[in-house]
Scaffold this motif. Structure first.
Motif, PDB file in Angstrom:
ATOM      1  N   GLU A  94       0.832  -1.204   0.000  1.00 15.06           N
ATOM      2  CA  GLU A  94       0.000   0.000   0.000  1.00 15.06           C
ATOM      3  C   GLU A  94       0.868   1.255   0.000  1.00 15.06           C
ATOM      4  O   GLU A  94       0.577   2.230  -0.710  1.00 15.06           O
ATOM      5  N   ALA A  95       1.954   1.230   0.779  1.00 17.67           N
ATOM      6  CA  ALA A  95       2.872   2.371   0.810  1.00 17.67           C
ATOM      7  C   ALA A  95       3.554   2.552  -0.535  1.00 17.67           C
ATOM      8  O   ALA A  95       3.766   3.686  -1.005  1.00 17.67           O
ATOM      9  N   GLY A  97       2.289   1.763  -3.411  1.00 16.85           N
ATOM     10  CA  GLY A  97       1.294   2.363  -4.307  1.00 16.85           C
ATOM     11  C   GLY A  97       1.187   3.861  -4.111  1.00 16.85           C
ATOM     12  O   GLY A  97       1.095   4.623  -5.088  1.00 16.85           O
ATOM     13  N   ARG A  98       1.220   4.300  -2.863  1.00 15.85           N
ATOM     14  CA  ARG A  98       1.163   5.736  -2.587  1.00 15.85           C
ATOM     15  C   ARG A  98       2.407   6.445  -3.115  1.00 15.85           C
ATOM     16  O   ARG A  98       2.328   7.574  -3.603  1.00 15.85           O
ATOM     17  N   SER A  99       3.539   5.773  -3.009  1.00 16.53           N
ATOM     18  CA  SER A  99       4.774   6.364  -3.513  1.00 16.53           C
ATOM     19  C   SER A  99       4.702   6.567  -5.020  1.00 16.53           C
ATOM     20  O   SER A  99       5.114   7.612  -5.542  1.00 16.53           O
ATOM     21  N   ASP A 101       2.016   6.897  -6.831  1.00 16.10           N
ATOM     22  CA  ASP A 101       1.032   7.949  -7.130  1.00 16.10           C
ATOM     23  C   ASP A 101       1.598   9.344  -6.860  1.00 16.10           C
ATOM     24  O   ASP A 101       1.185  10.322  -7.489  1.00 16.10           O
ATOM     25  N   ALA A 102       2.561   9.427  -5.911  1.00 18.39           N
ATOM     26  CA  ALA A 102       3.116  10.727  -5.543  1.00 18.39           C
ATOM     27  C   ALA A 102       4.204  11.201  -6.503  1.00 18.39           C
ATOM     28  O   ALA A 102       4.595  12.372  -6.473  1.00 18.39           O
ATOM     29  N   SER A 142      11.469   5.577  -1.186  1.00 18.63           N
ATOM     30  CA  SER A 142      10.109   5.945  -1.561  1.00 18.63           C
ATOM     31  C   SER A 142      10.049   7.083  -2.560  1.00 18.63           C
ATOM     32  O   SER A 142       8.971   7.419  -3.049  1.00 18.63           O
ATOM     33  N   SER A 143      11.192   7.681  -2.857  1.00 25.14           N
ATOM     34  CA  SER A 143      11.184   8.853  -3.730  1.00 25.14           C
ATOM     35  C   SER A 143      12.548   9.039  -4.360  1.00 25.14           C
ATOM     36  O   SER A 143      13.539   8.412  -3.954  1.00 25.14           O
TER      37      SER A 143
END
Length: 377
Positions: A94-95, A97-99, A101-102, A142-143
């Motif tokens: 889930e994390a 996926g958020r990464s 999307d960001a 994450s980025s």
């Protein structure tokens, strides 16, 4: 030779303020943390997993998910419950996926166009998201800013903030470093001990007299492991000019990574001695040493001087300066010093006392098969 000045949050060594607030954490990080906490060796956990070392390596690299069977094994050996590990996997997904999307369009283009991963696939419109996921998984960040903090050498550069662009060389270097970290995670060592490493130096330098990597590599790995150093090899990918790197990969574990870039004994052993110099002299600071790097950097000068004195003790360096460039004299001097003749000739070449020549029989050169076989044994 470039100096890499910040460690990463996931390794648990020394975190920057920004890294402390990163919420993204791959499952492999929890596996490694539990292994350290419980004193579980990589070999022991590998033997319990159905896929052995390959499965453990894939878990740490984010290249496989933790299913029910694996979760049960992890719970039994590392603690927690099977539900904890499967939930941990779900939360990470889930994390992730958020990464994804960001990420803005520029960041996505950098990830896909500049930053490589080991297995390449043809990029299409339909698999872009999957390819982004594979990269974030592999590097454990994450980025793009997290990747920069962890792997990019030039900490003073402002171009990241202004353009989100990196060179392909930086991408290939990050792949080499990350591959080394994953190999180091598979090596069992004692706790990091700089004093112990210094005590082992006579035994380490004596290994340069062995000509066969299959003989000296396991011995070198064993000696360094006694001081908490994982000695690993990763062949440099295209665009990567690195010969060696040293950094802490855990609070109690250092990594010494080599590429065997020139495949000769003088280059290899000087690189090993140079990286040991960083570990002994400069503590937990990460370093990556590149061909044609910054010779004016104080830390590089200190590591070079450390390596030079390991090759030829200071009291014998005047004799080196006057040594005739003849095979008999070089071999005799190397025998008295206690290192390989190739190392002595390499020092003479560096100091301008002998011409560079690829035809010299004093310097040993190995094939990639020789090197790879040594690390597989």
């Amino acid at each position: 030779m470039g100096r890499n000045q910040e460690t990463h949050a996931e390794g648990g060594v020394r975190m920057t303020e920004q890294a402390q607030h990163d919420w993204f954490s791959p499952v492999g990080d929890s596996v490694l943390a539990a292994m350290r906490r419980r004193g579980v060796k990589a070999d022991s956990l590998s033997q319990a997993l159905q896929g052995g070392r390959d499965e453990l390596r894939a878990i740490l690299a984010g290249q496989t998910d933790i299913g029910d069977r694996t979760a049960t094994i992890l719970a039994r050996i590392l603690g927690g419950t099977a539900a904890f590990w499967t939930t941990r996997q779900k939360n990470f997904e889930e994390a992730l996926g958020r990464s994804i999307d960001a990420l803005n369009e520029k960041e996505s283009e950098v990830w896909l166009g500049t930053i490589p991963i080991p297995t390449r696939r043809r990029l299409t419109k339909s698999n872009r998201k999957e390819e982004l996921q594979r990269r974030l998984r592999y590097y454990g960040v994450s980025s793009l800013s997290g990747w920069q903090r962890r792997y990019v050498l030039d900490r003073t550069a402002t171009r990241f903030r202004s353009s989100n662009s990196f060179t392909s060389d930086e991408g290939s270097l990050s792949l080499w470093l990350r591959s080394g970290e994953l190999e180091a995670a598979m090596v069992d060592t004692k706790s990091w001990d700089a004093k112990r490493l210094s005590e082992l130096l006579p035994e380490i330098r004596a290994l340069s007299r062995f000509s066969n990597p299959s003989v000296f590599v396991p011995k070198l790995q064993s000696l360094l492991a006694k001081a908490g150093v994982a000695f690993v090899f990763v062949r440099a990918p295209n665009g990567c000019r690195a010969s060696g790197a040293s950094r802490m990969v855990a609070a109690d574990k250092a990594m010494l990574l080599v590429s065997f870039r020139h495949r000769s004994d003088d280059q290899f052993w000087f690189t090993v001695f140079h990286e040991i110099g960083h570990l002994v002299l400069h503590g937990a600071e990460p370093f990556v040493d590149l061909d044609g790097g910054d010779a004016d950097d104080r830390f590089e000068r200190e590591a070079n001087a450390f390596a030079e004195e390991l090759v030829v003790p200071k009291k014998m360096q005047p004799e080196l300066t006057g040594l005739p460039n003849r095979k008999k004299e070089i071999v005799s001097f190397a025998r008295r010093v206690g290192v390989s003749p190739g190392l002595i000739l390499g020092q003479m070449q560096f100091k301008g006392l002998a011409p560079f020549s690829r035809s010299s029989r004093l310097q040993r050169t190995w094939t990639w098969n020789d090197i790879e076989a040594a690390f597989e044994s």
